[in-house]
Design a protein around this motif. Structure first.
Motif, PDB file in Angstrom:
ATOM      1  N   PHE A 173       0.874  -1.180   0.000  1.00 29.70           N
ATOM      2  CA  PHE A 173       0.000   0.000   0.000  1.00 29.70           C
ATOM      3  C   PHE A 173       0.906   1.224   0.000  1.00 29.70           C
ATOM      4  O   PHE A 173       1.855   1.302   0.775  1.00 29.70           O
ATOM      5  CB  PHE A 173      -0.892  -0.020   1.254  1.00 29.70           C
ATOM      6  N   VAL A 174       0.594   2.135  -0.906  1.00 29.22           N
ATOM      7  CA  VAL A 174       1.448   3.307  -1.068  1.00 29.22           C
ATOM      8  C   VAL A 174       0.816   4.518  -0.384  1.00 29.22           C
ATOM      9  O   VAL A 174      -0.385   4.734  -0.530  1.00 29.22           O
ATOM     10  CB  VAL A 174       1.621   3.552  -2.591  1.00 29.22           C
ATOM     11  N   VAL A 175       1.617   5.276   0.349  1.00 30.38           N
ATOM     12  CA  VAL A 175       1.061   6.443   1.032  1.00 30.38           C
ATOM     13  C   VAL A 175       2.062   7.608   1.001  1.00 30.38           C
ATOM     14  O   VAL A 175       3.263   7.414   1.200  1.00 30.38           O
ATOM     15  CB  VAL A 175       0.637   6.086   2.485  1.00 30.38           C
ATOM     16  N   GLU A 176       1.515   8.794   0.724  1.00 27.59           N
ATOM     17  CA  GLU A 176       2.366   9.983   0.678  1.00 27.59           C
ATOM     18  C   GLU A 176       2.713  10.418   2.097  1.00 27.59           C
ATOM     19  O   GLU A 176       1.833  10.460   2.966  1.00 27.59           O
ATOM     20  CB  GLU A 176       1.620  11.110  -0.050  1.00 27.59           C
ATOM     21  N   LEU A 177       3.983  10.707   2.318  1.00 27.86           N
ATOM     22  CA  LEU A 177       4.444  11.119   3.655  1.00 27.86           C
ATOM     23  C   LEU A 177       5.569  12.132   3.503  1.00 27.86           C
ATOM     24  O   LEU A 177       6.545  11.872   2.803  1.00 27.86           O
ATOM     25  CB  LEU A 177       4.974   9.887   4.418  1.00 27.86           C
ATOM     26  N   ASP A 178       5.406  13.270   4.163  1.00 26.91           N
ATOM     27  CA  ASP A 178       6.509  14.228   4.232  1.00 26.91           C
ATOM     28  C   ASP A 178       6.880  14.393   5.699  1.00 26.91           C
ATOM     29  O   ASP A 178       6.120  14.969   6.492  1.00 26.91           O
ATOM     30  CB  ASP A 178       6.101  15.575   3.621  1.00 26.91           C
TER      31      ASP A 178
ATOM     32  N   PHE B 288      -0.324   7.936   8.632  1.00 22.96           N
ATOM     33  CA  PHE B 288      -0.535   6.797   9.543  1.00 22.96           C
ATOM     34  C   PHE B 288      -2.016   6.440   9.634  1.00 22.96           C
ATOM     35  O   PHE B 288      -2.362   5.265   9.755  1.00 22.96           O
ATOM     36  CB  PHE B 288       0.088   7.060  10.922  1.00 22.96           C
ATOM     37  N   SER B 289      -2.888   7.450   9.561  1.00 25.14           N
ATOM     38  CA  SER B 289      -4.307   7.086   9.653  1.00 25.14           C
ATOM     39  C   SER B 289      -4.762   6.397   8.372  1.00 25.14           C
ATOM     40  O   SER B 289      -5.597   5.488   8.428  1.00 25.14           O
ATOM     41  CB  SER B 289      -5.176   8.266  10.070  1.00 25.14           C
ATOM     42  N   LYS B 290      -4.191   6.770   7.216  1.00 24.67           N
ATOM     43  CA  LYS B 290      -4.535   6.060   5.962  1.00 24.67           C
ATOM     44  C   LYS B 290      -4.088   4.601   6.032  1.00 24.67           C
ATOM     45  O   LYS B 290      -4.810   3.696   5.601  1.00 24.67           O
ATOM     46  CB  LYS B 290      -3.864   6.734   4.760  1.00 24.67           C
ATOM     47  N   VAL B 291      -2.905   4.379   6.557  1.00 28.41           N
ATOM     48  CA  VAL B 291      -2.396   2.993   6.634  1.00 28.41           C
ATOM     49  C   VAL B 291      -3.242   2.176   7.618  1.00 28.41           C
ATOM     50  O   VAL B 291      -3.601   1.022   7.343  1.00 28.41           O
ATOM     51  CB  VAL B 291      -0.901   2.960   7.045  1.00 28.41           C
ATOM     52  N   ALA B 292      -3.598   2.801   8.749  1.00 29.18           N
ATOM     53  CA  ALA B 292      -4.425   2.082   9.737  1.00 29.18           C
ATOM     54  C   ALA B 292      -5.776   1.715   9.124  1.00 29.18           C
ATOM     55  O   ALA B 292      -6.311   0.635   9.365  1.00 29.18           O
ATOM     56  CB  ALA B 292      -4.608   2.939  10.981  1.00 29.18           C
ATOM     57  N   LYS B 293      -6.317   2.610   8.302  1.00 28.91           N
ATOM     58  CA  LYS B 293      -7.605   2.349   7.635  1.00 28.91           C
ATOM     59  C   LYS B 293      -7.466   1.198   6.639  1.00 28.91           C
ATOM     60  O   LYS B 293      -8.323   0.323   6.552  1.00 28.91           O
ATOM     61  CB  LYS B 293      -8.017   3.617   6.871  1.00 28.91           C
ATOM     62  N   GLU B 294      -6.348   1.190   5.900  1.00 29.40           N
ATOM     63  CA  GLU B 294      -6.144   0.171   4.859  1.00 29.40           C
ATOM     64  C   GLU B 294      -5.850  -1.200   5.467  1.00 29.40           C
ATOM     65  O   GLU B 294      -6.413  -2.208   5.066  1.00 29.40           O
ATOM     66  CB  GLU B 294      -4.974   0.619   3.958  1.00 29.40           C
ATOM     67  N   PHE B 295      -4.932  -1.236   6.427  1.00 27.73           N
ATOM     68  CA  PHE B 295      -4.426  -2.518   6.930  1.00 27.73           C
ATOM     69  C   PHE B 295      -4.917  -2.857   8.347  1.00 27.73           C
ATOM     70  O   PHE B 295      -4.643  -3.941   8.847  1.00 27.73           O
ATOM     71  CB  PHE B 295      -2.899  -2.520   6.943  1.00 27.73           C
ATOM     72  N   GLY B 296      -5.572  -1.900   9.022  1.00 27.78           N
ATOM     73  CA  GLY B 296      -6.096  -2.189  10.369  1.00 27.78           C
ATOM     74  C   GLY B 296      -5.138  -1.857  11.486  1.00 27.78           C
ATOM     75  O   GLY B 296      -5.550  -1.387  12.532  1.00 27.78           O
ATOM     76  N   ARG B 297      -3.852  -2.083  11.284  1.00 26.56           N
ATOM     77  CA  ARG B 297      -2.882  -1.774  12.344  1.00 26.56           C
ATOM     78  C   ARG B 297      -1.464  -1.750  11.742  1.00 26.56           C
ATOM     79  O   ARG B 297      -1.293  -2.102  10.561  1.00 26.56           O
ATOM     80  CB  ARG B 297      -2.936  -2.818  13.467  1.00 26.56           C
ATOM     81  N   ILE B 298      -0.509  -1.347  12.538  1.00 29.99           N
ATOM     82  CA  ILE B 298       0.903  -1.397  12.111  1.00 29.99           C
ATOM     83  C   ILE B 298       1.669  -2.135  13.207  1.00 29.99           C
ATOM     84  O   ILE B 298       1.657  -1.721  14.368  1.00 29.99           O
ATOM     85  CB  ILE B 298       1.482   0.023  11.914  1.00 29.99           C
ATOM     86  N   ASP B 299       2.317  -3.240  12.833  1.00 33.89           N
ATOM     87  CA  ASP B 299       3.085  -4.025  13.813  1.00 33.89           C
ATOM     88  C   ASP B 299       4.565  -3.661  13.801  1.00 33.89           C
ATOM     89  O   ASP B 299       5.259  -3.817  14.806  1.00 33.89           O
ATOM     90  CB  ASP B 299       3.000  -5.524  13.475  1.00 33.89           C
ATOM     91  N   ILE B 300       5.020  -3.269  12.605  1.00 28.20           N
ATOM     92  CA  ILE B 300       6.460  -3.021  12.418  1.00 28.20           C
ATOM     93  C   ILE B 300       6.631  -1.635  11.798  1.00 28.20           C
ATOM     94  O   ILE B 300       6.053  -1.352  10.742  1.00 28.20           O
ATOM     95  CB  ILE B 300       7.066  -4.076  11.452  1.00 28.20           C
ATOM     96  N   LEU B 301       7.399  -0.790  12.472  1.00 28.78           N
ATOM     97  CA  LEU B 301       7.701   0.533  11.898  1.00 28.78           C
ATOM     98  C   LEU B 301       9.195   0.601  11.618  1.00 28.78           C
ATOM     99  O   LEU B 301      10.013   0.410  12.521  1.00 28.78           O
ATOM    100  CB  LEU B 301       7.316   1.638  12.891  1.00 28.78           C
ATOM    101  N   VAL B 302       9.538   0.861  10.366  1.00 33.40           N
ATOM    102  CA  VAL B 302      10.948   1.058  10.018  1.00 33.40           C
ATOM    103  C   VAL B 302      11.147   2.531   9.676  1.00 33.40           C
ATOM    104  O   VAL B 302      10.680   3.016   8.640  1.00 33.40           O
ATOM    105  CB  VAL B 302      11.378   0.165   8.826  1.00 33.40           C
TER     106      VAL B 302
END
Ligand code: NAP
Length: 244
Positions: A54-59, A70-84
């Motif tokens: 999933f692609v998301v714009e971030l500055d 982060f809210s777009k990713v949470a909406k798409e995938f439900g949660r984030i387990d790993i942050l790099v």
């Protein structure tokens, strides 16, 4: 690994390699950076492997952009387990001549941006009682480097941040670690002249510049189930160029 990862600066270089490694290991991967077209190319590579991207714009220079991403990713995938926290920039100059804007831009992107990304995942990871945060520092954050005071301060800052958050979050099943690459072949080092590269290589015991996938291998390990008892650590991926 049945996990969801977000990699900042995933459009090229080390971030792209981390995203590919995590996808190969079975993670769903959110790819974040400023240039969406470049991210789409990496997403296509990941989908070709049969994994989800999933692609998301971030500055990272903007707190609002970080929250929105982060809210777009949470909406798409439900949660984030790993942050790099991989994205990083340089704006080199001797300190005598360094403009405050250049100092601020590098600190904001590399250090404050990473901290704000971490703040976005702390509560959800605490609820899951599982999380992996990996911060990409640099060998120069450990040894210093003339002409890079802003970049070095940001990378040393990331090591301190890693150790502090490692202590804050350990009891919640969240590990926070760093990876400190040496000289790695990417666009960031591509601008170096051949004679500079030769000089650098002479100071690397392994006698060569590293690859992005060699850094990604360490990131994948720190993001894995197996690395669950490692926190506040920094893995050097530098061909031996700095041994303490
Ligand atoms: P790179 O090829 O220059 O890629 C940098 C990435 O960061 C790109 O995806 C870029 O995408 C993204 N980025 C830059 N500014 C951003 C911003 N404001 N917001 C969001 N994303 C941003 O760098 P690299 O060599 O792969 O380095 C990756 C990390 O490793 C960096 O933190 C770097 O400091 C560290 N590192 C690299 C080396 C090395 O030798 N290459 C050594 C030690 C540490 P957009 O431009 O599309 O935003």
């Amino acid at each position: 690994m049945n996990r969801i990862a977000l990699v900042t600066g995933a459009s090229r270089g080390i971030g792209r390699a981390c995203a590919l490694e995590l996808a190969k290991a079975g993670a769903k991967v959110a790819l974040a950076a400023r240039q969406l077209d470049k991210l789409e190319e990496v997403a296509a590579e990941i989908r070709a492997l049969g994994a989800e991207a999933f692609v998301v714009e971030l500055d990272l220079a903007s707190g609002d952009s970080i929250k929105a991403a982060f809210s777009k990713v949470a909406k798409e995938f439900g949660r984030i387990d790993i942050l790099v926290n991989n994205a990083g920039v340089t704006k080199d100059n001797l300190s005598l001549r360094m403009k405050l804007d250049d100092w601020n831009m590098v600190l904001q992107t590399n250090l404050t941006g990473a901290f704000l990304c971490i703040q976005q995942v702390i509560s959800p990871m605490m609820r899951e009682r599982w999380g992996r945060i990996v911060n990409i520092s640099s060998v120069v954050g450990q040894m210093g480097n003339a002409g890079q005071a802003n970049y070095v301060a940001s990378k040393a800052g990331l090591i301190g941040l890693t150790k502090s958050l490692g202590q804050e979050l350990a009891s919640r099943g969240i590990t926070v670690n760093g990876v400190a690459p040496g000289f790695i072949e990417t666009d960031m080092t591509g601008a170096l002249k051949d004679e500079q590269k030769l000089r650098i290589t002479q100071n690397i015991p392994m006698g060569r510049i590293g690859t992005a996938s060699e850094v990604a291998a360490a990131v994948k390990f720190l993001a894995s189930e197996e690395a669950g008892y490692i926190t506040g650590a920094v893995i050097d991926v530098n061909g031996g160029m700095y041994m303490r």
